[in-house]
Design a protein around this motif. Structure first.
Motif, PDB file in Angstrom:
ATOM      1  N   GLY A  68      30.107   1.325  24.359  1.00 32.65           N
ATOM      2  CA  GLY A  68      31.479   1.493  23.909  1.00 32.65           C
ATOM      3  C   GLY A  68      31.919   0.238  23.185  1.00 32.65           C
ATOM      4  N   CYS A  69      31.209  -0.116  22.115  1.00 33.31           N
ATOM      5  CA  CYS A  69      31.349  -1.449  21.510  1.00 33.31           C
ATOM      6  C   CYS A  69      32.665  -1.658  20.777  1.00 33.31           C
ATOM      7  CB  CYS A  69      30.179  -1.728  20.570  1.00 33.31           C
ATOM      8  SG  CYS A  69      30.036  -0.574  19.179  1.00 33.31           S
ATOM      9  N   GLY A  70      33.346  -0.586  20.365  1.00 30.33           N
ATOM     10  CA  GLY A  70      34.598  -0.775  19.642  1.00 30.33           C
ATOM     11  C   GLY A  70      34.398  -1.617  18.395  1.00 30.33           C
ATOM     12  N   ALA A  71      35.229  -2.620  18.216  1.00 32.73           N
ATOM     13  CA  ALA A  71      35.135  -3.486  17.035  1.00 32.73           C
ATOM     14  C   ALA A  71      34.113  -4.595  17.203  1.00 32.73           C
ATOM     15  CB  ALA A  71      36.511  -4.083  16.715  1.00 32.73           C
ATOM     16  N   GLY A  72      33.419  -4.635  18.339  1.00 31.51           N
ATOM     17  CA  GLY A  72      32.318  -5.579  18.493  1.00 31.51           C
ATOM     18  C   GLY A  72      32.648  -6.886  19.167  1.00 31.51           C
ATOM     19  N   ILE A  73      33.770  -6.956  19.887  1.00 26.65           N
ATOM     20  CA  ILE A  73      34.158  -8.218  20.517  1.00 26.65           C
ATOM     21  C   ILE A  73      33.107  -8.666  21.527  1.00 26.65           C
ATOM     22  CG2 ILE A  73      35.905  -9.390  21.911  1.00 26.65           C
ATOM     23  CD1 ILE A  73      37.943  -7.356  20.825  1.00 26.65           C
ATOM     24  N   ILE A  74      32.751  -7.788  22.461  1.00 21.09           N
ATOM     25  CA  ILE A  74      31.789  -8.146  23.496  1.00 21.09           C
ATOM     26  C   ILE A  74      30.415  -8.404  22.881  1.00 21.09           C
ATOM     27  CG2 ILE A  74      30.560  -7.269  25.522  1.00 21.09           C
ATOM     28  CD1 ILE A  74      33.149  -5.765  26.266  1.00 21.09           C
ATOM     29  N   SER A  75      29.996  -7.547  21.952  1.00 13.10           N
ATOM     30  CA  SER A  75      28.692  -7.716  21.306  1.00 13.10           C
ATOM     31  C   SER A  75      28.594  -9.074  20.620  1.00 13.10           C
ATOM     32  CB  SER A  75      28.470  -6.607  20.276  1.00 13.10           C
ATOM     33  OG  SER A  75      28.356  -5.344  20.879  1.00 13.10           O
ATOM     34  N   CYS A  76      29.609  -9.410  19.846  1.00 11.40           N
ATOM     35  CA  CYS A  76      29.587 -10.683  19.125  1.00 11.40           C
ATOM     36  C   CYS A  76      29.616 -11.867  20.076  1.00 11.40           C
ATOM     37  CB  CYS A  76      30.770 -10.760  18.167  1.00 11.40           C
ATOM     38  SG  CYS A  76      30.557  -9.775  16.680  1.00 11.40           S
ATOM     39  N   TYR A  77      30.393 -11.763  21.120  1.00  7.76           N
ATOM     40  CA  TYR A  77      30.493 -12.852  22.089  1.00  7.76           C
ATOM     41  C   TYR A  77      29.139 -13.087  22.751  1.00  7.76           C
ATOM     42  CZ  TYR A  77      33.149 -15.933  25.183  1.00  7.76           C
ATOM     43  OH  TYR A  77      33.656 -17.032  25.827  1.00  7.76           O
ATOM     44  N   LEU A  78      28.463 -12.010  23.137  1.00  2.20           N
ATOM     45  CA  LEU A  78      27.151 -12.137  23.753  1.00  2.20           C
ATOM     46  C   LEU A  78      26.143 -12.752  22.781  1.00  2.20           C
ATOM     47  CD1 LEU A  78      26.986  -8.691  25.600  1.00  2.20           C
ATOM     48  CD2 LEU A  78      27.185 -10.947  26.690  1.00  2.20           C
ATOM     49  N   ALA A  79      26.222 -12.368  21.513  1.00  2.00           N
ATOM     50  CA  ALA A  79      25.312 -12.924  20.514  1.00  2.00           C
ATOM     51  C   ALA A  79      25.583 -14.401  20.280  1.00  2.00           C
ATOM     52  CB  ALA A  79      25.433 -12.140  19.212  1.00  2.00           C
ATOM     53  N   LYS A  80      26.855 -14.780  20.286  1.00  2.00           N
ATOM     54  CA  LYS A  80      27.232 -16.184  20.082  1.00  2.00           C
ATOM     55  C   LYS A  80      26.815 -17.054  21.267  1.00  2.00           C
ATOM     56  CE  LYS A  80      29.915 -16.799  16.250  1.00  2.00           C
ATOM     57  NZ  LYS A  80      29.845 -17.947  15.323  1.00  2.00           N
ATOM     58  N   LEU A  81      26.831 -16.496  22.473  1.00  2.00           N
ATOM     59  CA  LEU A  81      26.498 -17.271  23.665  1.00  2.00           C
ATOM     60  C   LEU A  81      25.076 -17.797  23.627  1.00  2.00           C
ATOM     61  CD1 LEU A  81      28.155 -15.229  26.554  1.00  2.00           C
ATOM     62  CD2 LEU A  81      28.623 -17.615  25.979  1.00  2.00           C
ATOM     63  N   ASN A  82      24.178 -16.997  23.072  1.00  2.00           N
ATOM     64  CA  ASN A  82      22.764 -17.373  23.072  1.00  2.00           C
ATOM     65  C   ASN A  82      22.107 -16.758  21.837  1.00  2.00           C
ATOM     66  OD1 ASN A  82      20.009 -17.726  23.525  1.00  2.00           O
ATOM     67  ND2 ASN A  82      20.184 -17.425  25.729  1.00  2.00           N
ATOM     68  N   PRO A  83      21.610 -17.576  20.909  1.00  2.00           N
ATOM     69  CA  PRO A  83      21.010 -17.035  19.684  1.00  2.00           C
ATOM     70  C   PRO A  83      19.746 -16.219  19.939  1.00  2.00           C
ATOM     71  CG  PRO A  83      20.682 -19.413  19.826  1.00  2.00           C
ATOM     72  CD  PRO A  83      21.645 -19.052  20.900  1.00  2.00           C
ATOM     73  N   SER A  84      19.193 -16.286  21.154  1.00  2.00           N
ATOM     74  CA  SER A  84      18.022 -15.468  21.471  1.00  2.00           C
ATOM     75  C   SER A  84      18.404 -14.096  22.008  1.00  2.00           C
ATOM     76  CB  SER A  84      17.123 -16.189  22.482  1.00  2.00           C
ATOM     77  OG  SER A  84      17.770 -16.289  23.745  1.00  2.00           O
ATOM     78  N   ASN A  85      19.695 -13.878  22.271  1.00  2.00           N
ATOM     79  CA  ASN A  85      20.147 -12.565  22.747  1.00  2.00           C
ATOM     80  C   ASN A  85      20.032 -11.528  21.632  1.00  2.00           C
ATOM     81  OD1 ASN A  85      20.776 -13.344  25.343  1.00  2.00           O
ATOM     82  ND2 ASN A  85      22.965 -13.626  24.944  1.00  2.00           N
ATOM     83  N   ILE A  86      19.517 -10.367  21.994  1.00  2.00           N
ATOM     84  CA  ILE A  86      19.499  -9.206  21.104  1.00  2.00           C
ATOM     85  C   ILE A  86      20.468  -8.188  21.691  1.00  2.00           C
ATOM     86  CG2 ILE A  86      18.119  -7.379  20.065  1.00  2.00           C
ATOM     87  CD1 ILE A  86      17.388 -10.207  19.128  1.00  2.00           C
ATOM     88  N   VAL A  87      21.420  -7.760  20.875  1.00  2.00           N
ATOM     89  CA  VAL A  87      22.494  -6.903  21.382  1.00  2.00           C
ATOM     90  C   VAL A  87      22.425  -5.522  20.732  1.00  2.00           C
ATOM     91  CG1 VAL A  87      24.974  -6.643  21.705  1.00  2.00           C
ATOM     92  CG2 VAL A  87      23.956  -8.936  21.696  1.00  2.00           C
ATOM     93  N   TYR A  88      22.393  -4.501  21.576  1.00  2.00           N
ATOM     94  CA  TYR A  88      22.506  -3.119  21.119  1.00  2.00           C
ATOM     95  C   TYR A  88      23.967  -2.691  21.283  1.00  2.00           C
ATOM     96  CZ  TYR A  88      17.452  -2.632  20.859  1.00  2.00           C
ATOM     97  OH  TYR A  88      16.130  -2.767  20.501  1.00  2.00           O
ATOM     98  N   ALA A  89      24.638  -2.492  20.152  1.00  2.00           N
ATOM     99  CA  ALA A  89      26.033  -2.049  20.174  1.00  2.00           C
ATOM    100  C   ALA A  89      26.042  -0.521  20.118  1.00  2.00           C
ATOM    101  CB  ALA A  89      26.795  -2.638  18.997  1.00  2.00           C
ATOM    102  N   LEU A  90      26.573   0.097  21.156  1.00  2.00           N
ATOM    103  CA  LEU A  90      26.504   1.551  21.319  1.00  2.00           C
ATOM    104  C   LEU A  90      27.907   2.142  21.300  1.00  2.00           C
ATOM    105  CD1 LEU A  90      24.065   1.533  24.385  1.00  2.00           C
ATOM    106  CD2 LEU A  90      23.440   1.457  21.961  1.00  2.00           C
ATOM    107  N   ASP A  91      28.097   3.195  20.520  1.00  2.00           N
ATOM    108  CA  ASP A  91      29.404   3.857  20.509  1.00  2.00           C
ATOM    109  C   ASP A  91      29.235   5.263  19.953  1.00  2.00           C
ATOM    110  OD1 ASP A  91      32.434   2.314  20.688  1.00  2.00           O
ATOM    111  OD2 ASP A  91      32.365   4.393  19.998  1.00  2.00           O
ATOM    112  N   VAL A  92      30.146   6.138  20.342  1.00  2.00           N
ATOM    113  CA  VAL A  92      30.158   7.507  19.837  1.00  2.00           C
ATOM    114  C   VAL A  92      30.850   7.587  18.485  1.00  2.00           C
ATOM    115  CG1 VAL A  92      32.381   8.186  20.886  1.00  2.00           C
ATOM    116  CG2 VAL A  92      30.573   9.906  20.587  1.00  2.00           C
TER     117      VAL A  92
END
Length: 340
Positions: free
Chosen positions: A202-226
């Motif tokens: 439920g990524c919406g505009a990507g706030i959580i996804s972007c924050y997780l990516a910024k926290l660690n450059p090795s993080n790979i984030v799957y942004a999922l939404d309907v």
């Protein structure tokens, strides 16, 4: 059948030629129409799209008006006034002058307000009122030049500790012009999320996804939404915050069952509305099925309204549930996929 579709069927004699149904529900409306009507659907809801394709309908999923020629459109009123503004503009930039535009919606869903928006494009009249719904018609009197999707963005900034983000959100996306309270409660706890391959359900505009990516450059984030507009917003938010493209994978999903497996963590501010109606299926499904998508010792992080007692489901299906925070009416819930 959806009551809005029933009202359309009451007035089906108005439908002629190649007709595009916009944001139509996943029912059997199309198969009930006369064969003289060539019908197709444009939707930004992936679950509806999948259901419509399964029924054999021609369905287009995305944020843009399909690249086809249409004689008429029937718009099922979306919840968001801003999204309807976008849809009406897209229609007026693709249809020829004199084309017929129909609008159908529930009274409690703002159909009368929507009809006022429709009047900007031509003389409008109400054709029917039944099943707590209304059906409106206008003849397109003016066309407008095409505008790129990015012209419809709203921007706001989110600052939390040492991470600052600019959020770019399209019409109809959850919390389009401000940080919602639940996500704001969750953000300080994201530094505790296990690094690795993560999913934002439920990524919406990507706030959580972007924050997780910024926290660690090795993080790979799957942004999922309907929602296609949410996925597009997340992509734009990543791009404009200069986050490397390899850190983001956007996926349209019908629910958590479409998520990848072997995830190190799932993080979510899960939706519990579908249009104007309350719908807990997606969030409850997340609690029940998250374990199937987490690797050993994978984590589930959820922020939810205090009155939504997801901890019982999490305890039953994932593992011991810990309340990390309880403030401003929201709880941050955590569980680990370790055997218990």
């Amino acid at each position: 059948m959806d009551p809005r579709s029933e009202v359309v069927l009451r007035q089906k004699d108005y439908l002629k030629g190649n007709v595009l149904f916009i944001h139509a529900p996943s029912d059997n409306l199309i198969s009930t129409l006369d064969q003289s009507v060539q019908s197709s659907i444009w939707t930004w809801n992936y679950a509806d799209h999948q259901a419509q394709v399964k029924q054999g309908y021609t369905s287009f999923f995305g944020t843009s008006f399909p690249q086809e020629a249409y004689d008429q459109v029937v718009i099922f009123v979306p919840k968001s006034k801003e999204l309807l503004n976008y849809v009406l503009y897209e229609v007026a930039s693709h249809l020829p002058q004199g084309a017929q535009i129909f609008l159908v919606g529930e009274k409690k869903g703002g159909v009368e307000r929507a009809a006022k928006q429709l009047k900007d494009y031509g003389q409008t009249k109400k054709l029917d009122s039944a099943r707590h719904c209304q059906f409106w018609q206008t003849t397109l009197e003016k066309t407008v030049p095409h505008k790129p999707l990015t012209d419809w963005l709203q921007k706001y900034d989110v600052v939390n500790d040492h991470i600052s983000l600019s959020i770019y959100s399209l019409p109809g996306v959850f919390s389009q012009n401000h940080l919602d309270v639940g996500t704001g409660v969750l953000l300080p706890y994201l530094e505790q999320v296990k690094s690795g391959t993560l999913a934002d359900f439920g990524c919406g505009a990507g706030i959580i996804s972007c924050y997780l990516a910024k926290l660690n450059p090795s993080n790979i984030v799957y942004a999922l939404d309907v929602d296609a507009f949410a996925l597009a917003s997340t992509k734009i938010t990543f791009e404009r915050n200069n986050i490397p493209t390899h850190q983001l994978h956007t996926h349209a999903v019908t629910g958590i069952e479409d998520a990848p497996c072997d995830l190190d963590a799932i993080v979510s501010n899960p939706p519990f509305h579908q249009g104007i109606h309350t719908n807990y299926a997606a969030s409850e499904g997340l609690c029940q099925q998250a374990k199937l998508h987490l690797n050993a010792n994978g984590e589930l992080w959820i922020v939810a309204n205090r009155f939504l007692n997801y901890s019982i489901l999490i305890e039953q299906y994932v593992g011991k549930c810990t309340v990390k925070a309880d403030q401003q009416g929201f709880k941050v819930l955590y569980a680990n996929n370790a055997k218990f």
